[in-house]
Write a protein that holds these residues in place. Structure first.
Motif, PDB file in Angstrom:
ATOM      1  N   ILE A   2      -4.246  11.154   6.046  1.00  0.00           N
ATOM      2  CA  ILE A   2      -3.556  10.114   5.286  1.00  0.00           C
ATOM      3  C   ILE A   2      -4.598   9.129   4.752  1.00  0.00           C
ATOM      4  N   GLY A   3      -4.307   8.618   3.563  1.00  0.00           N
ATOM      5  CA  GLY A   3      -5.162   7.620   2.936  1.00  0.00           C
ATOM      6  C   GLY A   3      -4.320   6.603   2.206  1.00  0.00           C
ATOM      7  N   TYR A   4      -4.820   5.375   2.171  1.00  0.00           N
ATOM      8  CA  TYR A   4      -4.085   4.312   1.493  1.00  0.00           C
ATOM      9  C   TYR A   4      -4.425   4.322   0.008  1.00  0.00           C
ATOM     10  N   PHE A  18       1.607  15.147  -0.545  1.00  0.00           N
ATOM     11  CA  PHE A  18       2.485  14.316  -1.371  1.00  0.00           C
ATOM     12  C   PHE A  18       2.043  12.858  -1.232  1.00  0.00           C
ATOM     13  N   VAL A  19       2.599  12.018  -2.092  1.00  0.00           N
ATOM     14  CA  VAL A  19       2.319  10.578  -2.094  1.00  0.00           C
ATOM     15  C   VAL A  19       3.619   9.851  -1.789  1.00  0.00           C
ATOM     16  N   GLN A  20       3.541   8.894  -0.871  1.00  0.00           N
ATOM     17  CA  GLN A  20       4.711   8.118  -0.469  1.00  0.00           C
ATOM     18  C   GLN A  20       4.526   6.677  -0.933  1.00  0.00           C
ATOM     19  N   ARG A  43      -5.547   3.857  -6.873  1.00  0.00           N
ATOM     20  CA  ARG A  43      -6.881   4.173  -6.354  1.00  0.00           C
ATOM     21  C   ARG A  43      -6.780   4.580  -4.889  1.00  0.00           C
ATOM     22  N   ARG A  44      -7.375   5.719  -4.582  1.00  0.00           N
ATOM     23  CA  ARG A  44      -7.296   6.255  -3.232  1.00  0.00           C
ATOM     24  C   ARG A  44      -8.489   5.799  -2.387  1.00  0.00           C
ATOM     25  N   LEU A  99       0.833  -1.195   0.000  1.00  0.00           N
ATOM     26  CA  LEU A  99       0.000   0.000   0.000  1.00  0.00           C
ATOM     27  C   LEU A  99       0.868   1.246   0.000  1.00  0.00           C
ATOM     28  N   SER A 100       0.474   2.194  -0.868  1.00  0.00           N
ATOM     29  CA  SER A 100       1.108   3.512  -0.841  1.00  0.00           C
ATOM     30  C   SER A 100       0.299   4.419   0.082  1.00  0.00           C
ATOM     31  N   LEU A 101       0.912   5.535   0.501  1.00  0.00           N
ATOM     32  CA  LEU A 101       0.268   6.471   1.413  1.00  0.00           C
ATOM     33  C   LEU A 101       0.124   7.821   0.739  1.00  0.00           C
TER      34      LEU A 101
END
Length: 294
Positions: free
Chosen positions: A251-253, A203-205, A258-259, A174-176
């Motif tokens: 924060i969202g996964y 930003f996206v991690q 897809r968020r 999973l990205s954050l």
């Protein structure tokens, strides 16, 4: 009997030796008239007695006597209730109510099945992806400028800080996605003094990645207590100054771009002495979930 006695009296009265002959004649005439009236009265009574039957004496019935020849009295039965047939409108209303009940039952059953499916799917996804919250560390903090100016109307603070926060994504699948991060810095123990705030852009991690964010704040002509200003200067010189860094963000996964729904978190890096940060220590920050859905 009456006429016999009357004849006896009249004969004695008509005797030639009677002293009153005229009186005797009168009596004879009255006797004849009375006899005629009596005969008429007797004949009328006999005719009436022949027409009417003689009255029989009424006998008293002994106790417990029942007449067997009397006709049985009819038993009074309650009238039968009229059967009320339901009207067509009532039948339509009943059909409509039964239809509504069926629809409600079906809807409740469908919602129950949907909830069970969603919970089961969420459990399967949780076991598959194993989502975890990010890890925050206070990597660096410096006070590059700190001045307290005493004036006639009070003490004024001018300060500039520089720091870094390290964020680690421990998820392998999973990205954050981070929203805007609002950071506030304060120093001191007990009554804290604000050293400024700043906002870092979203930003996206990516998965299993570490990101270092630079923090820089500036305070200009901030009114402070003269005693608190002197403690700030003394603590900064000796390294005993306690630093508190706080951050708020969403924060969202993300799965394949897809968020998912974000959650709001609050990060606190507090109670850290300045000299430990100078030595290179990286204290771990605590995370608190403020709201599940936003």
């Amino acid at each position: 009997m009456i006429f016999t006695k009357l004849d006896f009296v009249l004969r004695n009265a008509t005797n030639p030796n009677a002293s009153h002959p005229n009186c005797c004649q009168f009596l004879l005439i009255a006797r004849a008239d009375f006899r005629q009236q009596f005969v008429q009265l007797r004949s009328s009574l006999i005719s009436e007695n022949m027409t009417e039957p003689p009255l029989k004496p009424v006998l008293q019935k002994p106790p417990g006597y029942k007449e067997l020849n009397l006709a049985a009295q009819p038993v009074v039965r309650p009238s039968a209730r009229k059967l009320i047939l339901p009207s067509p409108m009532n039948q339509k209303n009943k059909k409509r109510r039964s239809f509504c009940r069926r629809c409600c039952c079906f809807l409740c059953f469908f919602l129950l099945v949907l909830i069970v499916v969603v919970v089961a799917a969420g459990g399967v996804l949780y076991l598959w992806f194993e989502p975890k919250l990010p890890v925050f560390h206070l990597q660096l903090f410096r006070i590059s400028k700190l001045n307290v100016t005493d004036k006639s109307d009070g003490s004024y603070l001018n300060a500039r800080t520089l720091g870094r926060i390290e964020i680690k994504n421990p998820n392998s699948k999973l990205s954050l996605n981070y929203g805007d991060i609002e950071i506030k810095i304060a120093a001191g123990e007990g009554t804290q003094t604000e050293l400024g705030s700043t906002i870092l852009r979203s930003f996206v991690q990516s998965t299993e990645n570490k990101t270092s964010l630079k923090i820089e704040t500036i305070v200009s002509n901030e009114t402070v207590d003269s005693g608190a200003g002197r403690k700030l200067i003394s603590g900064n010189r000796t390294g005993e100054l306690i630093v508190n860094v706080g951050a708020q963000t969403k924060i969202g996964y993300m799965v394949n771009g897809r968020r998912m729904l974000p959650v709001k978190i609050e990060v606190t890096c507090g109670g850290v002495r300045l000299k430990s940060l100078i030595r290179g220590d990286m204290p771990k920050c605590s995370i608190h979930l403020r709201r599940w859905f936003l």
